[in-house]
Design a protein around this motif. Structure first.
Motif, PDB file in Angstrom:
ATOM      1  N   ALA A   1      -7.004  -4.606   9.685  1.00  0.00           N
ATOM      2  CA  ALA A   1      -5.566  -4.539   9.414  1.00  0.00           C
ATOM      3  C   ALA A   1      -5.226  -5.574   8.354  1.00  0.00           C
ATOM      4  CB  ALA A   1      -4.777  -4.865  10.690  1.00  0.00           C
ATOM      5  N   SER A   2      -4.083  -5.433   7.717  1.00  0.00           N
ATOM      6  CA  SER A   2      -3.623  -6.478   6.809  1.00  0.00           C
ATOM      7  C   SER A   2      -3.119  -7.659   7.642  1.00  0.00           C
ATOM      8  CB  SER A   2      -2.529  -5.939   5.878  1.00  0.00           C
ATOM      9  OG  SER A   2      -1.260  -6.067   6.482  1.00  0.00           O
ATOM     10  N   GLY A   3      -2.727  -8.719   6.975  1.00  0.00           N
ATOM     11  CA  GLY A   3      -2.285  -9.928   7.672  1.00  0.00           C
ATOM     12  C   GLY A   3      -1.130  -9.675   8.629  1.00  0.00           C
ATOM     13  N   THR A   4      -0.260  -8.751   8.279  1.00  0.00           N
ATOM     14  CA  THR A   4       0.900  -8.444   9.117  1.00  0.00           C
ATOM     15  C   THR A   4       0.470  -8.003  10.522  1.00  0.00           C
ATOM     16  OG1 THR A   4       2.103  -7.826   7.122  1.00  0.00           O
ATOM     17  CG2 THR A   4       3.021  -7.045   9.206  1.00  0.00           C
ATOM     18  N   GLY A   5      -0.622  -7.238  10.593  1.00  0.00           N
ATOM     19  CA  GLY A   5      -1.146  -6.828  11.891  1.00  0.00           C
ATOM     20  C   GLY A   5      -1.551  -8.033  12.728  1.00  0.00           C
ATOM     21  N   ALA A   6      -2.169  -9.009  12.089  1.00  0.00           N
ATOM     22  CA  ALA A   6      -2.608 -10.206  12.814  1.00  0.00           C
ATOM     23  C   ALA A   6      -1.420 -11.068  13.249  1.00  0.00           C
ATOM     24  CB  ALA A   6      -3.586 -11.015  11.963  1.00  0.00           C
ATOM     25  N   TRP A   7      -0.303 -11.033  12.487  1.00  0.00           N
ATOM     26  CA  TRP A   7       0.953 -11.689  12.921  1.00  0.00           C
ATOM     27  C   TRP A   7       1.402 -11.081  14.248  1.00  0.00           C
ATOM     28  CZ3 TRP A   7       4.640 -11.141   8.089  1.00  0.00           C
ATOM     29  CH2 TRP A   7       4.689 -12.344   7.374  1.00  0.00           C
ATOM     30  N   GLU A   8       1.435  -9.726  14.254  1.00  0.00           N
ATOM     31  CA  GLU A   8       1.884  -9.020  15.451  1.00  0.00           C
ATOM     32  C   GLU A   8       0.955  -9.325  16.627  1.00  0.00           C
ATOM     33  OE1 GLU A   8       3.233  -5.032  14.942  1.00  0.00           O
ATOM     34  OE2 GLU A   8       2.763  -4.446  16.991  1.00  0.00           O
TER      35      GLU A   8
ATOM     36  N   HIS B   1       9.765 -16.655   2.078  1.00  0.00           N
ATOM     37  CA  HIS B   1       9.799 -15.228   2.383  1.00  0.00           C
ATOM     38  C   HIS B   1       8.871 -14.845   3.536  1.00  0.00           C
ATOM     39  CE1 HIS B   1      10.798 -11.121   1.346  1.00  0.00           C
ATOM     40  NE2 HIS B   1       9.530 -10.790   1.253  1.00  0.00           N
ATOM     41  N   PHE B   2       7.655 -15.418   3.558  1.00  0.00           N
ATOM     42  CA  PHE B   2       6.701 -14.998   4.591  1.00  0.00           C
ATOM     43  C   PHE B   2       7.120 -15.498   5.966  1.00  0.00           C
ATOM     44  CE2 PHE B   2       4.365 -14.180   0.719  1.00  0.00           C
ATOM     45  CZ  PHE B   2       3.959 -12.884   0.971  1.00  0.00           C
ATOM     46  N   ALA B   3       7.647 -16.712   6.029  1.00  0.00           N
ATOM     47  CA  ALA B   3       8.153 -17.219   7.310  1.00  0.00           C
ATOM     48  C   ALA B   3       9.250 -16.291   7.832  1.00  0.00           C
ATOM     49  CB  ALA B   3       8.685 -18.638   7.137  1.00  0.00           C
TER      50      ALA B   3
ATOM     51  N   HIS C   1       1.506 -22.271   7.159  1.00  0.00           N
ATOM     52  CA  HIS C   1       0.776 -23.424   6.608  1.00  0.00           C
ATOM     53  C   HIS C   1       0.894 -23.475   5.086  1.00  0.00           C
ATOM     54  CE1 HIS C   1      -3.404 -25.068   5.371  1.00  0.00           C
ATOM     55  NE2 HIS C   1      -2.607 -26.102   5.562  1.00  0.00           N
ATOM     56  N   ASN C   2       0.650 -22.347   4.417  1.00  0.00           N
ATOM     57  CA  ASN C   2       0.751 -22.290   2.959  1.00  0.00           C
ATOM     58  C   ASN C   2       1.740 -21.175   2.625  1.00  0.00           C
ATOM     59  OD1 ASN C   2      -0.469 -23.072   0.204  1.00  0.00           O
ATOM     60  ND2 ASN C   2      -0.729 -20.858   0.208  1.00  0.00           N
ATOM     61  N   GLU C   3       2.980 -21.537   2.337  1.00  0.00           N
ATOM     62  CA  GLU C   3       4.036 -20.528   2.102  1.00  0.00           C
ATOM     63  C   GLU C   3       3.804 -19.931   0.720  1.00  0.00           C
ATOM     64  OE1 GLU C   3       6.319 -17.994   2.079  1.00  0.00           O
ATOM     65  OE2 GLU C   3       7.031 -18.856   3.954  1.00  0.00           O
TER      66      GLU C   3
ATOM     67  N   VAL D   1       0.162 -20.672  13.851  1.00  0.00           N
ATOM     68  CA  VAL D   1       0.196 -20.989  12.421  1.00  0.00           C
ATOM     69  C   VAL D   1      -0.305 -19.803  11.601  1.00  0.00           C
ATOM     70  CG1 VAL D   1      -0.671 -22.543  10.634  1.00  0.00           C
ATOM     71  CG2 VAL D   1      -0.160 -23.444  12.913  1.00  0.00           C
ATOM     72  N   ASP D   2       0.463 -19.444  10.593  1.00  0.00           N
ATOM     73  CA  ASP D   2       0.037 -18.464   9.589  1.00  0.00           C
ATOM     74  C   ASP D   2      -0.628 -19.237   8.464  1.00  0.00           C
ATOM     75  OD1 ASP D   2      -0.021 -17.106   7.150  1.00  0.00           O
ATOM     76  OD2 ASP D   2       1.892 -16.094   7.438  1.00  0.00           O
ATOM     77  N   THR D   3      -1.953 -19.073   8.323  1.00  0.00           N
ATOM     78  CA  THR D   3      -2.609 -19.599   7.129  1.00  0.00           C
ATOM     79  C   THR D   3      -3.307 -18.454   6.411  1.00  0.00           C
ATOM     80  OG1 THR D   3      -3.922 -21.373   6.141  1.00  0.00           O
ATOM     81  CG2 THR D   3      -4.763 -20.482   8.202  1.00  0.00           C
ATOM     82  N   ILE D   4      -2.559 -17.344   6.288  1.00  0.00           N
ATOM     83  CA  ILE D   4      -3.109 -16.145   5.639  1.00  0.00           C
ATOM     84  C   ILE D   4      -3.546 -16.481   4.217  1.00  0.00           C
ATOM     85  CG2 ILE D   4      -2.536 -13.813   4.803  1.00  0.00           C
ATOM     86  CD1 ILE D   4      -0.884 -13.406   7.338  1.00  0.00           C
ATOM     87  N   SER D   5      -2.737 -17.272   3.511  1.00  0.00           N
ATOM     88  CA  SER D   5      -3.110 -17.590   2.126  1.00  0.00           C
ATOM     89  C   SER D   5      -3.732 -18.973   1.987  1.00  0.00           C
ATOM     90  CB  SER D   5      -1.891 -17.481   1.215  1.00  0.00           C
ATOM     91  OG  SER D   5      -0.911 -18.425   1.617  1.00  0.00           O
ATOM     92  N   GLY D   6      -3.817 -19.730   3.070  1.00  0.00           N
ATOM     93  CA  GLY D   6      -4.373 -21.083   2.955  1.00  0.00           C
ATOM     94  C   GLY D   6      -5.859 -21.134   3.287  1.00  0.00           C
TER      95      GLY D   6
ATOM     96  N   SER E   1      -7.862 -11.422   4.741  1.00  0.00           N
ATOM     97  CA  SER E   1      -9.078 -11.392   3.918  1.00  0.00           C
ATOM     98  C   SER E   1      -8.839 -11.590   2.427  1.00  0.00           C
ATOM     99  CB  SER E   1      -9.775 -10.040   4.109  1.00  0.00           C
ATOM    100  OG  SER E   1      -8.906  -8.965   3.773  1.00  0.00           O
ATOM    101  N   GLN E   2      -7.636 -11.215   1.934  1.00  0.00           N
ATOM    102  CA  GLN E   2      -7.499 -10.976   0.488  1.00  0.00           C
ATOM    103  C   GLN E   2      -7.008 -12.181  -0.304  1.00  0.00           C
ATOM    104  OE1 GLN E   2      -5.400  -9.997   2.815  1.00  0.00           O
ATOM    105  NE2 GLN E   2      -3.357  -9.454   2.087  1.00  0.00           N
ATOM    106  N   LYS E   3      -7.087 -13.378   0.301  1.00  0.00           N
ATOM    107  CA  LYS E   3      -6.609 -14.551  -0.433  1.00  0.00           C
ATOM    108  C   LYS E   3      -7.805 -15.479  -0.638  1.00  0.00           C
ATOM    109  CE  LYS E   3      -2.315 -12.877   0.686  1.00  0.00           C
ATOM    110  NZ  LYS E   3      -1.019 -13.019   1.279  1.00  0.00           N
ATOM    111  N   GLY E   4      -7.908 -16.572   0.125  1.00  0.00           N
ATOM    112  CA  GLY E   4      -8.993 -17.522  -0.111  1.00  0.00           C
ATOM    113  C   GLY E   4     -10.381 -16.982   0.209  1.00  0.00           C
TER     114      GLY E   4
HETATM  115  C1  LIG Z   1      -0.090 -12.368   2.215  1.00  0.00           C
HETATM  116  C2  LIG Z   1       0.622 -13.059   3.290  1.00  0.00           C
HETATM  117  C3  LIG Z   1       1.118 -12.392   4.423  1.00  0.00           C
HETATM  118  C4  LIG Z   1       1.100 -10.893   4.571  1.00  0.00           C
HETATM  119  O1  LIG Z   1      -0.143 -10.385   4.710  1.00  0.00           O
HETATM  120  P1  LIG Z   1      -0.397  -8.835   4.434  1.00  0.00           P
HETATM  121  O2  LIG Z   1      -1.885  -8.809   4.296  1.00  0.00           O
HETATM  122  O3  LIG Z   1       0.350  -8.476   3.189  1.00  0.00           O
HETATM  123  O4  LIG Z   1       0.079  -8.071   5.609  1.00  0.00           O
HETATM  124  C5  LIG Z   1       1.721 -13.139   5.407  1.00  0.00           C
HETATM  125  N1  LIG Z   1       1.855 -14.474   5.301  1.00  0.00           N
HETATM  126  C6  LIG Z   1       1.427 -15.138   4.219  1.00  0.00           C
HETATM  127  C7  LIG Z   1       1.633 -16.615   4.156  1.00  0.00           C
HETATM  128  C8  LIG Z   1       0.801 -14.457   3.188  1.00  0.00           C
HETATM  129  O5  LIG Z   1       0.387 -15.124   2.101  1.00  0.00           O
END
Ligand SMILES: *Cc1c(COP(=O)(O)O)cnc(C)c1O
Length: 409
Positions: A68-75, A95-97, A157-159, A186-191, A211-214
């Protein structure tokens, strides 16, 4: 304007803060034939990537991987630990917060949002979007919650919308000093894998990443790192969950398998990514991103433009937000740079749309690809009639020349 059936010459410059450019090594790994996800080789791959991820998250505890994308892992983080109507404390850092808050609302939770009121005198932009989480404000909100109705504190963590980081260890201390039992999520999707992160040491209960950031992979898999307290909360949490349920995943992961079909080829890519990151050593990876951030900021300062992050201690090593002068549409600038130089920059999101753009410095970059990206930005700024104080390209070259890249030990 490029279309999909035209091949531009050379590589496109994907300078957005995720998806980040994917190294050829990882693309090749992903192209290997798909194998049986119940077969004997798969278990070894599953165990290997989970162990590698534990090192990257800094944890000895389970890490769940979702297709799933990061949003799935938030849920997943919320539904596995909370019950309908639970109060959660969230902080408006960008925006992400706020998207995570919207998701919590849709799930039937009761988010309480802390913000920093007011706008910045210099730029007119919301102050909350130029600063990080204020641990003291969290402590205060938790002390005011005498009945302990707040079940979780959720922070980014990394907005990625602003290029501002937050001090997660300080948030943990604030929760502990308040003597409050709320979980820390903690959301560190991009950190993750670009900025220093320590799930166990910082006392985080659920860390969310993607997966798609660091990690330098294409989009498509995401993660929950857990703590023993999070697993305990999971036993009594009453929000409905099926696909996202940790218990079956954690159970089957012990032998390297999943209860459903995992994203086999992205796991090949993850295996390769972990090999690259852990092979260099995470310290070297973090230092590289910090240095890229410093070079990009030296360019922005030389142009005479404000950096979105107003707190020097909290600059993101992953991306830099650049505020455009009043009257300059940041999206028109981005469009011009894309059309003329085949370079993609991040758009301003939510409350700061049109007033800023973002330069990503993560993924498969190096000094010279970043120099190219900064040249594209500088040319675009001139084409859009922005009066520049000086050359950012020259400042970044000076920075790179004076500060050699850190070497793996
Ligand atoms: C990219 C990102 C998301 C969203 O992740 P998706 O993969 O687009 O669902 C959420 N939080 C942060 C901080 C992000 O950088």
């Amino acid at each position: 304007m490029l279309t999909l059936d035209q091949h531009p010459s050379g590589r496109h410059f994907l300078q957005i803060p995720g998806p980040s450019p994917v190294p050829d090594r990882i693309l090749r790994a992903i192209s290997l034939p798909t194998i049986d996800h119940r077969g004997p080789e798969f278990g070894a791959l599953g165990l290997k990537v989970i162990q590698g991820l534990q090192q990257v998250f800094g944890t000895r505890h389970p890490v769940a991987i979702y297709p799933a994308s990061g949003t799935g892992a938030w849920e997943a983080a919320l539904v596995n630990t909370l019950s309908p109507g639970d109060a959660v404390l969230m902080v408006e850092t960008g925006h992400f917060a706020m998207l995570w808050q919207k998701l919590a609302l849709r799930l039937g939770l009761a988010p309480q949002v802390l913000t920093r009121p007011g706008t910045c005198a210099e730029t007119g932009l919301p102050l909350a979007w130029r600063h990080g989480v204020d641990p003291a404000a969290i402590g205060e909100a938790l002390r005011a919650d005498r009945e302990q109705r707040i079940r979780a504190v959720c922070v980014v963590h990394n907005e990625t919308s602003t290029g501002v980081t937050s001090d997660i260890a300080a948030v943990r201390r604030a929760i502990d000093v308040a003597g409050h039992p709320a979980l820390l999520m903690v959301d560190t999707i991009s950190g993750l894998a670009s900025a220093d992160y320590r799930h166990d040491e910082w006392g985080v209960d659920v860390t969310v990443s993607g997966s798609q950031k660091g990690l330098m992979l294409p989009p498509g898999i995401s993660f929950n790192a857990l703590s023993p307290r999070a697993l305990q909360a999971n036993e009594t949490a009453r929000l409905p969950r099926a696909y996202w349920a940790w218990n079956e995943i954690v159970e089957m992961n012990r032998s390297g398998y999943w209860p459903y079909t995992p994203n086999t080829n992205l796991l090949y890519g993850l295996h390769e990514s972990l090999d690259m990151l852990l092979g260099q050593g995470l310290e070297v990876v973090f230092a590289r991103h910090r240095r890229w951030g410093e070079a990009v900021r030296s360019a922005v300062r030389a142009w005479g433009l404000p950096i979105q992050c107003a707190d020097e201690a909290l600059y993101s090593p992953v991306l830099t937000g650049v505020i455009t002068p009043e009257g300059i549409d940041a999206d028109a600038l981005r469009r011009c740079i894309h059309e003329r130089f085949d370079l993609s920059l991040g758009t301003g999101l939510g409350r700061i749309k049109g007033r800023m753009f973002r330069i990503g410095h993560l993924g498969d970059c190096n000094d010279l690809t970043l120099m190219a990206a900064l040249s594209g930005v500088e040319m675009g700024l001139r084409l859009q009639g922005v009066a520049l104080a000086g050359s950012g390209v020259q400042a970044a070259m000076d920075h790179f020349t004076a500060h050699p890249a850190p070497k793996p030990a």
